[in-house]
Enzyme design. Sequence first.
Site, PDB file in Angstrom:
ATOM      1  N   CYS A   1      79.689  38.241  56.854  1.00 18.26           N
ATOM      2  CA  CYS A   1      79.477  38.782  55.361  1.00 18.26           C
ATOM      3  C   CYS A   1      78.201  38.236  55.062  1.00 18.26           C
ATOM      4  O   CYS A   1      77.963  37.156  54.847  1.00 18.26           O
ATOM      5  CB  CYS A   1      80.669  38.468  54.558  1.00 18.26           C
ATOM      6  SG  CYS A   1      80.218  39.106  52.809  1.00 18.26           S
TER       7      CYS A   1
ATOM      8  N   GLU B   1      86.613  38.976  52.461  1.00 20.72           N
ATOM      9  CA  GLU B   1      85.894  39.873  51.584  1.00 20.72           C
ATOM     10  C   GLU B   1      87.023  40.528  50.805  1.00 20.72           C
ATOM     11  O   GLU B   1      87.790  41.367  51.064  1.00 20.72           O
ATOM     12  CB  GLU B   1      85.069  40.662  52.347  1.00 20.72           C
ATOM     13  CG  GLU B   1      83.897  40.188  52.889  1.00 20.72           C
ATOM     14  CD  GLU B   1      82.968  41.302  53.619  1.00 20.72           C
ATOM     15  OE1 GLU B   1      82.678  41.977  52.910  1.00 20.72           O
ATOM     16  OE2 GLU B   1      82.521  41.326  54.768  1.00 20.72           O
ATOM     17  N   ARG B   2      86.787  40.935  49.403  1.00 21.94           N
ATOM     18  CA  ARG B   2      87.409  41.676  48.572  1.00 21.94           C
ATOM     19  C   ARG B   2      87.716  43.111  49.010  1.00 21.94           C
ATOM     20  O   ARG B   2      86.418  43.413  49.277  1.00 21.94           O
ATOM     21  CB  ARG B   2      87.216  41.532  47.372  1.00 21.94           C
ATOM     22  CG  ARG B   2      85.803  41.820  46.991  1.00 21.94           C
ATOM     23  CD  ARG B   2      85.267  42.039  45.404  1.00 21.94           C
ATOM     24  NE  ARG B   2      83.722  42.335  45.219  1.00 21.94           N
ATOM     25  CZ  ARG B   2      83.245  42.700  44.383  1.00 21.94           C
ATOM     26  NH1 ARG B   2      84.012  42.469  43.017  1.00 21.94           N
ATOM     27  NH2 ARG B   2      82.243  43.147  44.191  1.00 21.94           N
TER      28      ARG B   2
ATOM     29  N   CYS C   1      75.885  44.138  49.832  1.00 24.60           N
ATOM     30  CA  CYS C   1      76.367  44.060  51.176  1.00 24.60           C
ATOM     31  C   CYS C   1      75.211  43.768  51.856  1.00 24.60           C
ATOM     32  O   CYS C   1      74.404  44.595  52.402  1.00 24.60           O
ATOM     33  CB  CYS C   1      77.054  45.512  51.697  1.00 24.60           C
ATOM     34  SG  CYS C   1      77.564  45.146  53.318  1.00 24.60           S
TER      35      CYS C   1
END
Length: 280
Positions: free
Chosen positions: A223, A214-215, A79
């Site tokens: 992101c 985003e998954r 992340c």
Amino acid sequence: MKENNQLHFTKMHGLGNDFMMIDGVNQKISLTAKQIRNLANRHTGIGFDQCLIVESAKDDSMDFYYRIFNSDGNEVGQCGNGARCLAVFIKDRNLSDKDSYRVTTQTSRLTLKPLNAHSAWVEFEEPNFSPNKVPIAHEFQADYYPFECNGKIYYLHCVTVGNPHGILLVDELWDDEVSQIGRLLSQHPKFPEGANISFVKLLNKGQAKLRVYERGAGETLACGSAAIATAACLKIYHQCAEQIVINLPGGDLTIKWKGLGRKISFTGNAQTVFNGTISL
């Protein structure tokens, strides 16, 4: 080390990508996927895109171990926006007296450096384009891969920067395409672990606009890992500059990469919103 049902946390965001930050060095943390989903609920919980937990290092050569949970409760390996927030969080909580920190995640090694109370620099490992590392179900490495979705073929660059990314160049950033096609591509069978899907409008060799599905979280305002992945693909496949500005809905990130064989880095904001305590 504290151990009770009172969980101390900090709410932070990087370009609107928001996080629940937890000090797992001074608290014993054991959250279930259901608890994370409940905490992530924006109506009845704290609300966040990811929950980030910093723990003591598992390796003497590192400073901290960093865990990342999407709002659906699943743990993931990277992340980027969260890493910037983590740098500021570590400094604000006096967890280290160093100027920079070496941290590991489930998949990666990072170097973090807080620049001030509101921004940080992060260096990532070299992006990896190998299909078995992304991973993507394909026998050999290619510049892009075809994905059939809703009767149409989409051609995606694929790369990992600690988590899997599919990069799709588009002429315009349409809402329906990001939300609907982004979700389907994110869950496509060719991505055995799912993927973050980037929709990229290239403006020039030093600037691009980006929206990301985003998954495990859906579309977010920013992101960081997707911005890194996008910059790497633009450099390799579209001869873009070593320094490129990525415009996201939440703001801008500046990414620097000299190319294959080199690590990649970026700078951007990291904002503390509030500190709190919640009963589990």
